[in-house]
Design a protein around this motif. Sequence first.
Motif, PDB file in Angstrom:
ATOM      1  N   PHE A  37       0.812  -1.207   0.000  1.00  0.00           N
ATOM      2  CA  PHE A  37       0.000   0.000   0.000  1.00  0.00           C
ATOM      3  C   PHE A  37       0.851   1.264   0.000  1.00  0.00           C
ATOM      4  O   PHE A  37       1.852   1.375   0.705  1.00  0.00           O
ATOM      5  CB  PHE A  37      -0.939   0.024   1.208  1.00  0.00           C
ATOM      6  CG  PHE A  37      -2.104  -0.911   1.064  1.00  0.00           C
ATOM      7  CD1 PHE A  37      -3.272  -0.476   0.466  1.00  0.00           C
ATOM      8  CD2 PHE A  37      -2.017  -2.226   1.492  1.00  0.00           C
ATOM      9  CE1 PHE A  37      -4.354  -1.335   0.313  1.00  0.00           C
ATOM     10  CE2 PHE A  37      -3.083  -3.085   1.349  1.00  0.00           C
ATOM     11  CZ  PHE A  37      -4.254  -2.652   0.748  1.00  0.00           C
ATOM     12  N   GLY A  38       0.414   2.231  -0.820  1.00  0.00           N
ATOM     13  CA  GLY A  38       0.999   3.564  -0.849  1.00  0.00           C
ATOM     14  C   GLY A  38      -0.096   4.600  -0.774  1.00  0.00           C
ATOM     15  O   GLY A  38      -1.229   4.307  -0.385  1.00  0.00           O
ATOM     16  N   GLY A  39       0.234   5.815  -1.193  1.00  0.00           N
ATOM     17  CA  GLY A  39      -0.732   6.899  -1.109  1.00  0.00           C
ATOM     18  C   GLY A  39      -1.954   6.705  -1.972  1.00  0.00           C
ATOM     19  O   GLY A  39      -3.019   7.281  -1.701  1.00  0.00           O
ATOM     20  N   ASP A  40      -1.844   5.892  -3.017  1.00  0.00           N
ATOM     21  CA  ASP A  40      -2.963   5.645  -3.929  1.00  0.00           C
ATOM     22  C   ASP A  40      -3.515   4.228  -3.789  1.00  0.00           C
ATOM     23  O   ASP A  40      -4.006   3.646  -4.762  1.00  0.00           O
ATOM     24  CB  ASP A  40      -2.523   5.894  -5.376  1.00  0.00           C
ATOM     25  CG  ASP A  40      -2.214   7.355  -5.634  1.00  0.00           C
ATOM     26  OD1 ASP A  40      -2.913   8.210  -5.061  1.00  0.00           O
ATOM     27  OD2 ASP A  40      -1.262   7.647  -6.383  1.00  0.00           O
ATOM     28  N   GLY A  41      -3.433   3.665  -2.597  1.00  0.00           N
ATOM     29  CA  GLY A  41      -3.969   2.330  -2.384  1.00  0.00           C
ATOM     30  C   GLY A  41      -2.954   1.248  -2.689  1.00  0.00           C
ATOM     31  O   GLY A  41      -1.739   1.436  -2.536  1.00  0.00           O
TER      32      GLY A  41
END
Length: 206
Positions: A37-41
């Motif tokens: 997971f990152g800032g955009d899912g």
Amino acid sequence: PTASPPVVVPGATISPCRRTGGTVPVTVVTFNIHSGFGGDGLQLAEIAGEIAAVEPDVVLLQEVDHNRLRSRFVDEAAYLATLLGMEHVFASNVERDGLRAGDPVSDYGTAVLTRLRIESWTHTLLPNRPGRQQRGLQHLELRLGGRPISIYNTHLDHTTPSLRQDQMRLARDIIGVDGDPVIFGGDFNATPGSAALRLALDPGHT
């Protein structure tokens, strides 16, 4: 007759391997992927792109999901290995029942991806305490330049220094009796100069 080799027990000092011939380069990456997971899912393709940019021979991954609802039941180690054209071994530290009826059992742990030939692998659970997340030491024997090398991957406890030190002691004792060239990496949750790193680098031990 050939004399029997000396018995080496955990904690004993081992002489460095005798250097023979030239060197063989190997590129190793360690990456805590936070379940992808990152800032955009969920961003597994982007993670694969970051890894590919380094062109590694071996990748040590921590916080890897397998069949978890939150990461869409993806086998993350296998998925990343496929994108990168590598082999993989996943090691489970935590197993959970499915959250919903019919959901599969899920796992959470570490993984190693590699372009090298995998000869064998093992996984050892490290010391733990009630209420803390189980951690482990993943070991792969790989073939590099015609000889075996040992790769160790771990993710140590992030909240309790004394537990982290206990985990490092056991990891150090296991690695210390390995007769092959060793690469040890992962997410140690420890800064340079910390007690855990001092244990790992103690010249009086290995």
